[in-house]
Design an enzyme around this catalytic site. Structure first.
Site, mmCIF file in Angstrom:
data_model
loop_
_atom_site.group_PDB
_atom_site.id
_atom_site.type_symbol
_atom_site.label_atom_id
_atom_site.label_comp_id
_atom_site.label_asym_id
_atom_site.label_seq_id
_atom_site.Cartn_x
_atom_site.Cartn_y
_atom_site.Cartn_z
ATOM 1 N N ASP A 291 0.808 -1.218 0.000
ATOM 2 C CA ASP A 291 0.000 0.000 0.000
ATOM 3 C C ASP A 291 0.844 1.272 0.000
ATOM 4 O O ASP A 291 0.465 2.298 0.562
ATOM 5 C CB ASP A 291 -0.966 0.006 1.203
ATOM 6 C CG ASP A 291 -1.801 -1.258 1.249
ATOM 7 O OD1 ASP A 291 -2.209 -1.719 0.173
ATOM 8 O OD2 ASP A 291 -2.044 -1.779 2.354
ATOM 9 N N LYS B 212 1.708 2.048 -5.184
ATOM 10 C CA LYS B 212 2.221 1.472 -6.442
ATOM 11 C C LYS B 212 1.271 1.772 -7.600
ATOM 12 O O LYS B 212 1.713 2.017 -8.719
ATOM 13 C CB LYS B 212 2.365 -0.058 -6.298
ATOM 14 C CG LYS B 212 3.402 -0.460 -5.259
ATOM 15 C CD LYS B 212 3.480 -1.964 -5.096
ATOM 16 C CE LYS B 212 2.270 -2.577 -4.434
ATOM 17 N NZ LYS B 212 2.069 -2.185 -3.019
ATOM 18 N N GLY C 195 -4.647 -4.262 -3.651
ATOM 19 C CA GLY C 195 -5.615 -3.185 -3.835
ATOM 20 C C GLY C 195 -4.834 -1.956 -4.251
ATOM 21 O O GLY C 195 -4.137 -1.372 -3.435
ATOM 22 N N HIS C 196 -4.864 -1.643 -5.544
ATOM 23 C CA HIS C 196 -4.078 -0.527 -6.067
ATOM 24 C C HIS C 196 -5.024 0.602 -6.481
ATOM 25 O O HIS C 196 -5.943 0.383 -7.266
ATOM 26 C CB HIS C 196 -3.245 -0.970 -7.269
ATOM 27 C CG HIS C 196 -2.227 -2.026 -6.934
ATOM 28 N ND1 HIS C 196 -1.432 -2.622 -7.867
ATOM 29 C CD2 HIS C 196 -1.881 -2.587 -5.750
ATOM 30 C CE1 HIS C 196 -0.631 -3.503 -7.281
ATOM 31 N NE2 HIS C 196 -0.893 -3.501 -5.992
ATOM 32 N N GLN D 200 1.643 -6.454 -3.552
ATOM 33 C CA GLN D 200 2.259 -6.603 -2.215
ATOM 34 C C GLN D 200 3.612 -5.880 -2.154
ATOM 35 O O GLN D 200 3.758 -4.879 -2.812
ATOM 36 C CB GLN D 200 2.379 -8.085 -1.820
ATOM 37 C CG GLN D 200 1.050 -8.796 -1.644
ATOM 38 C CD GLN D 200 0.371 -9.127 -2.946
ATOM 39 O OE1 GLN D 200 0.958 -9.733 -3.817
ATOM 40 N NE2 GLN D 200 -0.869 -8.744 -3.086
#
Ligand code: GDP
Ligand code: IMO
Ligand code: MG
Length: 428
Positions: free
Chosen positions: A13, A16, A40-41, A223
């Site tokens: 987080d 990215k 979750g981007h 990640q």
């Protein structure tokens, strides 16, 4: 500069998604190489915010071809939900290519992820519950299902049967759950396979050809370094290799094709799930960082654990990934602090560690040794030139750079696309 890897340098987080979007229009392909929809981007464009889980963030750039590499675990149900969600918002997903040899997350992987976490009780990892670990375990145990298996009914049935023989015993006898029905699972997977077929490709060949033609490929990690199965805080990690080496094994592209490795770091640190985190704050400053930085998970909505910047972690990330550049995000969040502590080394039972203790028993008890920098109060979100930043802010960035041992090329000053200070180009 055709092969660029972009990875998380901390516990995930870091921003990215935004960093990928920043260069998305300048590259020809954006390939995910590890993980799955545990990621979750976030990409913010104007008033629109996109939360991407399985699709590479490059999907937002109309000129880039998004690729899901062989190292990814694909939940086809989630993939289509994500595609449908984006298409309904006017984002074209037809260019997507999915590796034929990527592993499939079947419904039973999700079930096993959830029941085994519950069974572990206090020993749980705090996974995202998306079936990631069980799918990778099947891959390594050689009982996994690959995307191409979805196109061959008999092969698929045989593989599902084989995989469920042991799992059903475990589900019924150990976890007290109902056995999974083979026929129903096969029918579900066949239907999803039919829809997946047009996207399936030999993505290693596609990417290698593109690189040979001088096209640019961005390899986007899910990640982060400290969640890496080999290099992270094992066992409190994810089940893949989010470090830069994973870009090669996870796409079928050789290391000689990689010219640049970009690490994304926050100006502080967050972590979701269980596991050691030396600079974690349990006092009002932890709450302050969480609220200022809106630190709530994109995938699970869980509040993120927050702490001060950890230079030991960053130096380690520079080392294990071979970073050439750092994108430092969320510097704006620190605005308003009088003093900013930053961790320069650890104290482990009276001994000073400047480098990461790989022994997890030592890391577990590592106490941060802090240096304190003076803060700034000016709003930095509209600044686009490094020299225009407040003097204390510049000094903070320079100190992070010095301690990390890698140049900081871009600074994030807010969630929007134009909240950025570019010091060095990431693509030339
Ligand atoms: P990822 O998983 O690494 O892509 O990061 P996430 O999207 O999970 O979390 C990063 C969050 O920070 C998102 O909400 C982004 O919109 C936001 N963000 C990214 N860069 C910046 C920045 O420089 N400043 C601020 N304030 N927010 C940012
Ligand atoms: P992005 O790509 C932060 C964490 C989970 C848990 C551990 C294992 O958005 O940075 P898993 O479901 O992967 O088996 O969970 O890893 N985790 C993440 N934390 N950001 C992520 O992705 C994460 N993906 C997994 O919270 O601690
Ligand atoms: Mg995230």
């Amino acid at each position: 500069m055709p092969g660029i890897v972009l990875i998380g340098a901390q516990w995930g987080d870091e921003g990215k998604g935004k960093a990928t979007d920043l260069i998305g229009t300048k590259v020809d392909y954006v390939a995910r190489f590890n993980g799955g929809n545990n990621a979750g981007h976030t990409v913010v464009v104007g008033n629109e915010s996109y939360a991407l889980h399985l699709l590479p963030s490059g999907i937002i750039s109309p000129t880039a071809t998004p690729v899901i590499g062989n190292g990814v675990v694909v939940d086809p149900e989630v993939l289509f939900e994500e595609i449908d969600g984006l298409q309904s918002r006017g984002i074209d997903c037809s260019r997507l290519l999915v590796s034929e040899s990527a592993q499939v997350i079947a419904p039973y992987h999700r079930t096993i992820d959830k029941v085994s976490e519950r069974f572990a009780g206090k020993k749980k990892i705090g996974t995202t519950g998306r079936g990631i670990g069980p799918a990778y375990a099947d891959k390594i145990n050689r009982v996994g299902i690959r995307v191409s298996d979805l196109f061959h009914e008999e092969v698929l049935r045989d593989k599902v049967e084989n995989s469920l023989r042991q799992k059903n015993q475990m589900l019924v006898k150990l976890y007290n759950r109902r056995a999974v029905d083979v026929d129903r699972t096969v029918d579900e997977l066949l239907a999803l396979g039919e829809r997946l077929r047009p996207y399936a490709a030999n993505t290693s060949l596609v990417l290698n050809k593109a690189l040979d033609e001088g096209k640019t490929v961005l390899f986007e990690g899910g990640q982060a370094t400290m969640l890496d199965i080999d290099h992270g805080t094992y066992p409190f990690v994810t089940s893949s290799n989010p470090t830069s080496g994973g870009a090669c094994t996870g796409t079928g592209v050789g290391p000689t094709k990689i010219n640049r490795v970009i690490g994304v770091s926050k100006a502080y640190v967050t972590r979701v799930g269980e596991g050691p985190f030396p600079t974690e704050l349990f006092d009002e400053w932890g709450t302050w960082l969480r609220e200022q930085g809106h630190e709530y998970g994109v995938t699970t909505g869980r509040p993120r654990r927050c702490g001060w910047f950890d230079a030991v972690v960053n130096r380690y990330a520079v080392q294990v990934n071979g970073l050439t550049d750092i994108v430092l995000t969320k510097l704006d969040v620190l605005t308003g602090l009088e003093q900013i502590p930053l961790c320069v080394a650890y104290d482990v039972d009276g001994e000073r560690y400047d480098d990461m203790p790989v022994d997890q028993t030592a890391f577990d008890i590592a106490k941060p040794i802090y240096e304190t920098m003076p803060g700034w109060t000016e709003d930095i979100s509209q600044i686009h030139d490094f020299d225009d930043l407040p003097a204390n802010c510049k000094a903070y960035v320079r100190r992070l750079e010095e301690l990390s041992g890698c140049r900081i090329s871009v600074i994030g000053t807010g969630p929007q696309r134009d909240h950025i200070i570019q010091i060095h180009s990431l693509v030339d």
